[in-house]
Design a protein around this motif. Sequence first.
Motif, mmCIF file in Angstrom:
data_model
loop_
_atom_site.group_PDB
_atom_site.id
_atom_site.type_symbol
_atom_site.label_atom_id
_atom_site.label_comp_id
_atom_site.label_asym_id
_atom_site.label_seq_id
_atom_site.Cartn_x
_atom_site.Cartn_y
_atom_site.Cartn_z
ATOM 1 N N ILE A 2 -2.926 11.516 1.881
ATOM 2 C CA ILE A 2 -3.803 10.441 1.817
ATOM 3 C C ILE A 2 -5.134 10.332 2.566
ATOM 4 O O ILE A 2 -4.152 11.203 3.726
ATOM 5 C CB ILE A 2 -3.063 9.045 2.612
ATOM 6 N N ASP A 3 -6.100 10.168 2.425
ATOM 7 C CA ASP A 3 -7.199 9.918 4.003
ATOM 8 C C ASP A 3 -6.321 8.944 4.849
ATOM 9 O O ASP A 3 -6.444 7.320 4.462
ATOM 10 C CB ASP A 3 -8.499 10.059 3.387
ATOM 11 N N ARG A 4 -6.334 9.198 6.100
ATOM 12 C CA ARG A 4 -5.642 7.926 7.153
ATOM 13 C C ARG A 4 -6.753 7.314 7.696
ATOM 14 O O ARG A 4 -6.574 6.251 7.605
ATOM 15 C CB ARG A 4 -4.983 8.842 8.040
ATOM 16 N N THR A 5 -7.853 7.402 7.285
ATOM 17 C CA THR A 5 -9.322 6.826 8.421
ATOM 18 C C THR A 5 -9.026 5.502 7.258
ATOM 19 O O THR A 5 -9.589 4.850 7.445
ATOM 20 C CB THR A 5 -10.274 7.755 8.714
ATOM 21 N N MET A 7 -7.102 4.930 4.736
ATOM 22 C CA MET A 7 -5.917 3.756 4.852
ATOM 23 C C MET A 7 -6.237 2.689 5.641
ATOM 24 O O MET A 7 -5.817 1.680 6.179
ATOM 25 C CB MET A 7 -4.688 4.735 5.133
ATOM 26 N N VAL A 8 -5.950 3.323 6.988
ATOM 27 C CA VAL A 8 -6.803 2.716 8.599
ATOM 28 C C VAL A 8 -7.757 1.302 7.752
ATOM 29 O O VAL A 8 -7.662 0.059 8.281
ATOM 30 C CB VAL A 8 -7.307 3.494 9.500
ATOM 31 N N GLN A 70 2.624 2.621 12.592
ATOM 32 C CA GLN A 70 2.875 4.142 11.758
ATOM 33 C C GLN A 70 2.446 4.576 12.088
ATOM 34 O O GLN A 70 2.328 6.152 11.831
ATOM 35 C CB GLN A 70 3.300 3.826 10.348
ATOM 36 N N ILE A 71 1.404 4.630 11.024
ATOM 37 C CA ILE A 71 -0.296 5.310 10.635
ATOM 38 C C ILE A 71 -0.671 6.043 12.767
ATOM 39 O O ILE A 71 -0.596 7.015 13.044
ATOM 40 C CB ILE A 71 -1.366 5.222 10.446
ATOM 41 N N GLU A 72 -0.370 4.716 13.613
ATOM 42 C CA GLU A 72 -0.780 5.474 14.780
ATOM 43 C C GLU A 72 0.199 6.283 16.089
ATOM 44 O O GLU A 72 -0.424 7.231 15.815
ATOM 45 C CB GLU A 72 -1.132 4.162 15.796
ATOM 46 N N ASP A 74 1.932 8.211 13.726
ATOM 47 C CA ASP A 74 2.043 9.535 12.801
ATOM 48 C C ASP A 74 3.761 9.672 12.329
ATOM 49 O O ASP A 74 3.973 10.781 12.142
ATOM 50 C CB ASP A 74 2.432 10.926 13.925
ATOM 51 N N TYR A 76 3.448 7.468 9.257
ATOM 52 C CA TYR A 76 3.087 6.821 8.356
ATOM 53 C C TYR A 76 3.455 7.297 7.041
ATOM 54 O O TYR A 76 3.173 9.256 6.848
ATOM 55 C CB TYR A 76 1.949 6.312 8.146
ATOM 56 N N GLY A 77 3.588 7.067 5.880
ATOM 57 C CA GLY A 77 4.169 7.932 4.864
ATOM 58 C C GLY A 77 5.796 7.953 4.879
ATOM 59 O O GLY A 77 5.737 9.856 3.624
#
Length: 105
Positions: A2-5, A7-8, A70-72, A74, A76-77
């Motif tokens: 997943i491209d986190r940028t 996704m954000v 979660q992304i922040e 780390d 997420y996923g």
Amino acid sequence: MIDRTEMVQQLRERLDNLLERAEVIEDDLRHPLDADWSEQAVDLADDEALEGVDETLRAEIQQVRYALAQIENDTYGTCAQCGNAISAERLKARPIATRCIDCAA
């Protein structure tokens, strides 16, 4: 992967949209009741339906904010139930997923 940028960006756009829709609903719910009794009944029924939609929007807003957190931090996923990775396909289809497809079933 997943491209986190990306996704954000997708999650923030979704959050903005949800917040905007929730604000419109809240504005509608704040309106004064009509003086006519029959109109009041219709307004109250409409308000009840809007409250249900507002609850659903608020729940999704919370889920989107959680995904962004979660992304922040780390995480997420990662499946909240089993700890395995959530597939990229699942996250693309449902970016707010907190469980892998096996645990969600």
